[in-house]
Motif scaffolding. Structure first.
Motif, PDB file in Angstrom:
ATOM      1  N   TRP A 209       5.704   9.810  14.073  1.00  0.00           N
ATOM      2  CA  TRP A 209       7.077  10.290  14.166  1.00  0.00           C
ATOM      3  C   TRP A 209       7.382  11.456  13.237  1.00  0.00           C
ATOM      4  N   THR A 210       6.464  11.816  12.333  1.00  0.00           N
ATOM      5  CA  THR A 210       6.787  12.827  11.327  1.00  0.00           C
ATOM      6  C   THR A 210       6.724  14.234  11.922  1.00  0.00           C
ATOM      7  N   GLN A 211       7.182  15.200  11.144  1.00  0.00           N
ATOM      8  CA  GLN A 211       7.107  16.601  11.561  1.00  0.00           C
ATOM      9  C   GLN A 211       5.835  17.249  11.004  1.00  0.00           C
ATOM     10  N   GLY A 212       4.753  16.492  11.043  1.00  0.00           N
ATOM     11  CA  GLY A 212       3.468  16.978  10.570  1.00  0.00           C
ATOM     12  C   GLY A 212       3.039  16.380   9.247  1.00  0.00           C
ATOM     13  N   CYS A 213       3.928  15.619   8.628  1.00  0.00           N
ATOM     14  CA  CYS A 213       3.608  15.015   7.338  1.00  0.00           C
ATOM     15  C   CYS A 213       2.779  13.742   7.523  1.00  0.00           C
ATOM     16  N   VAL A 214       2.315  13.213   6.399  1.00  0.00           N
ATOM     17  CA  VAL A 214       1.580  11.951   6.357  1.00  0.00           C
ATOM     18  C   VAL A 214       2.501  10.938   5.680  1.00  0.00           C
ATOM     19  N   ALA A 215       2.927   9.926   6.413  1.00  0.00           N
ATOM     20  CA  ALA A 215       3.904   8.968   5.893  1.00  0.00           C
ATOM     21  C   ALA A 215       3.246   7.630   5.586  1.00  0.00           C
ATOM     22  N   LEU A 216       3.509   7.117   4.386  1.00  0.00           N
ATOM     23  CA  LEU A 216       3.015   5.819   3.954  1.00  0.00           C
ATOM     24  C   LEU A 216       4.189   4.878   3.728  1.00  0.00           C
ATOM     25  N   ARG A 217       3.876   3.597   3.593  1.00  0.00           N
ATOM     26  CA  ARG A 217       4.884   2.650   3.151  1.00  0.00           C
ATOM     27  C   ARG A 217       5.292   3.003   1.718  1.00  0.00           C
ATOM     28  N   ASN A 218       6.516   2.689   1.358  1.00  0.00           N
ATOM     29  CA  ASN A 218       7.001   3.045   0.023  1.00  0.00           C
ATOM     30  C   ASN A 218       6.143   2.433  -1.075  1.00  0.00           C
ATOM     31  N   GLU A 219       5.715   1.197  -0.888  1.00  0.00           N
ATOM     32  CA  GLU A 219       4.895   0.562  -1.922  1.00  0.00           C
ATOM     33  C   GLU A 219       3.532   1.245  -2.056  1.00  0.00           C
ATOM     34  N   ASP A 220       3.069   1.879  -0.976  1.00  0.00           N
ATOM     35  CA  ASP A 220       1.782   2.572  -1.037  1.00  0.00           C
ATOM     36  C   ASP A 220       1.907   3.919  -1.747  1.00  0.00           C
ATOM     37  N   ILE A 221       3.000   4.641  -1.507  1.00  0.00           N
ATOM     38  CA  ILE A 221       3.191   5.891  -2.250  1.00  0.00           C
ATOM     39  C   ILE A 221       3.425   5.579  -3.722  1.00  0.00           C
ATOM     40  N   ASP A 222       4.024   4.427  -4.015  1.00  0.00           N
ATOM     41  CA  ASP A 222       4.171   4.002  -5.413  1.00  0.00           C
ATOM     42  C   ASP A 222       2.805   3.791  -6.062  1.00  0.00           C
ATOM     43  N   ALA A 223       1.863   3.239  -5.305  1.00  0.00           N
ATOM     44  CA  ALA A 223       0.521   3.003  -5.844  1.00  0.00           C
ATOM     45  C   ALA A 223      -0.201   4.318  -6.127  1.00  0.00           C
ATOM     46  N   LEU A 224       0.033   5.331  -5.297  1.00  0.00           N
ATOM     47  CA  LEU A 224      -0.612   6.627  -5.487  1.00  0.00           C
ATOM     48  C   LEU A 224       0.026   7.439  -6.608  1.00  0.00           C
ATOM     49  N   TRP A 225       1.313   7.268  -6.791  1.00  0.00           N
ATOM     50  CA  TRP A 225       2.109   8.173  -7.623  1.00  0.00           C
ATOM     51  C   TRP A 225       1.532   8.408  -9.019  1.00  0.00           C
ATOM     52  N   PRO A 226       1.192   7.377  -9.782  1.00  0.00           N
ATOM     53  CA  PRO A 226       0.694   7.634 -11.143  1.00  0.00           C
ATOM     54  C   PRO A 226      -0.722   8.192 -11.194  1.00  0.00           C
ATOM     55  N   LEU A 227      -1.451   8.132 -10.094  1.00  0.00           N
ATOM     56  CA  LEU A 227      -2.842   8.583 -10.074  1.00  0.00           C
ATOM     57  C   LEU A 227      -2.992  10.027  -9.621  1.00  0.00           C
ATOM     58  N   VAL A 228      -2.012  10.503  -8.876  1.00  0.00           N
ATOM     59  CA  VAL A 228      -2.084  11.840  -8.285  1.00  0.00           C
ATOM     60  C   VAL A 228      -1.304  12.820  -9.149  1.00  0.00           C
ATOM     61  N   VAL A 229      -1.904  13.974  -9.414  1.00  0.00           N
ATOM     62  CA  VAL A 229      -1.265  15.016 -10.216  1.00  0.00           C
ATOM     63  C   VAL A 229      -1.167  16.288  -9.390  1.00  0.00           C
ATOM     64  N   VAL A 230      -0.386  17.236  -9.873  1.00  0.00           N
ATOM     65  CA  VAL A 230      -0.390  18.558  -9.251  1.00  0.00           C
ATOM     66  C   VAL A 230      -1.798  19.128  -9.393  1.00  0.00           C
ATOM     67  N   GLY A 231      -2.405  19.460  -8.275  1.00  0.00           N
ATOM     68  CA  GLY A 231      -3.786  19.924  -8.266  1.00  0.00           C
ATOM     69  C   GLY A 231      -4.761  18.943  -7.654  1.00  0.00           C
ATOM     70  N   THR A 232      -4.342  17.699  -7.416  1.00  0.00           N
ATOM     71  CA  THR A 232      -5.239  16.713  -6.806  1.00  0.00           C
ATOM     72  C   THR A 232      -5.688  17.188  -5.424  1.00  0.00           C
ATOM     73  N   PRO A 233      -6.991  17.187  -5.146  1.00  0.00           N
ATOM     74  CA  PRO A 233      -7.478  17.630  -3.831  1.00  0.00           C
ATOM     75  C   PRO A 233      -7.124  16.631  -2.730  1.00  0.00           C
ATOM     76  N   VAL A 234      -6.856  17.177  -1.550  1.00  0.00           N
ATOM     77  CA  VAL A 234      -6.544  16.370  -0.370  1.00  0.00           C
ATOM     78  C   VAL A 234      -7.334  16.936   0.807  1.00  0.00           C
ATOM     79  N   LEU A 235      -8.130  16.097   1.426  1.00  0.00           N
ATOM     80  CA  LEU A 235      -8.898  16.480   2.611  1.00  0.00           C
ATOM     81  C   LEU A 235      -8.276  15.790   3.818  1.00  0.00           C
ATOM     82  N   ILE A 236      -7.835  16.567   4.805  1.00  0.00           N
ATOM     83  CA  ILE A 236      -7.292  16.004   6.045  1.00  0.00           C
ATOM     84  C   ILE A 236      -8.266  16.327   7.163  1.00  0.00           C
ATOM     85  N   GLU A 237      -8.804  15.273   7.768  1.00  0.00           N
ATOM     86  CA  GLU A 237      -9.821  15.405   8.806  1.00  0.00           C
ATOM     87  C   GLU A 237      -9.249  15.037  10.168  1.00  0.00           C
ATOM     88  N   PRO A 238      -9.875  15.530  11.243  1.00  0.00           N
ATOM     89  CA  PRO A 238      -9.428  15.142  12.597  1.00  0.00           C
ATOM     90  C   PRO A 238      -9.476  13.632  12.794  1.00  0.00           C
TER      91      PRO A 238
END
Length: 238
Positions: A209-238
């Motif tokens: 349903w997104t406009q191209g974004c990757v949407a997670l459950r709120n509790e999952d983005i909470d789990a990522l939040w303290p581990l991810v910094v500005v500059g963290t690499p992201v690979l998006i594959e087909p």
């Protein structure tokens, strides 16, 4: 120039034993010291790859891609990166080559194609999730979608394709390339679109349903939040 794309390529290509020492600078600038807290002689930039040699408590001895060796404060380095599989509709959290966790995600309405231009209500098929190597360009703790990790889309690679296909002008192409080289947010107002994020309030039910974004459950983005910094690499594959 040794880019994070090459860094990710090394992680994928090397065996787990040989790639566990690969890290990148996770702060705006880190100083390389001749000895712990003594004799700073080189400044390392955010996202610069290094190889870990030894750990001495709070100080880690590293080697840069140019062969310089010295000590860096441990908090300045990270080997965390994210991989999104559009086919599997999951986001994978890694430390080096070690898979830490995975999460279900929602994507754009057409998860089977790469993004080439801005979407709209008239053309929702263009609200696609882009593919390629990105980095987290900003963190938004007050997003409309709970919390958001803003990606540096469009990248220089997307800009080159857009220029070749006549979707953007040479001036827009240069602006995107220069922004990436200077580690700035790229222009988001071109025909290529922008504001691609990894954010919350996803259903986890494989509904795209997104406009191209990757949407997670709120509790999952909470789990990522303290581990991810500005500059963290992201690979998006087909």
């Amino acid at each position: 120039m040794f880019t994070l794309g090459i860094w990710l390529g090394l992680l994928v290509a090397l065996s787990p034993d040989s790639s566990t020492g690969l890290y990148y600078v996770a702060v705006e600038q880190a100083l390389l010291y001749q000895a712990p807290a003594n004799g700073a002689y080189l400044a390392l930039s955010r996202r610069e790859p290094v190889r870990l040699l030894t750990r001495q408590g709070y100080w880690w001895r590293v080697r840069t891609q140019d062969g310089a060796e010295g000590y860096v404060e441990a908090h300045a380095l990270s080997n965390v990166w994210l991989r999104v599989s559009k086919r599997q509709q999951r986001l994978y959290l890694y430390r080096g080559t070690t898979l830490v966790r995975s999460f279900p995600v929602d994507l754009g309405p057409n998860p089977y194609a790469d993004k080439v231009q801005r979407g709209s209500l008239a053309n929702p098929d263009d609200w696609r999730t882009p593919e390629g190597v990105f980095y987290v360009a900003a963190k938004n703790a007050r997003s409309r979608y709970y919390k958001a990790l803003v990606l540096n889309y469009p990248t220089a690679d997307h800009a080159l394709r857009g220029l070749q296909e006549g979707r953007i002008s040479p001036a827009e192409y240069r602006a995107i390339v220069e922004a990436e080289a200077a580690f700035r947010m790229p222009p988001m107002n071109t025909a290529l679109g922008g504001w691609i994020e990894i954010h919350g309030q996803g259903t986890g039910q494989q509904v795209n349903w997104t406009q191209g974004c990757v949407a997670l459950r709120n509790e999952d983005i909470d789990a990522l939040w303290p581990l991810v910094v500005v500059g963290t690499p992201v690979l998006i594959e087909p």
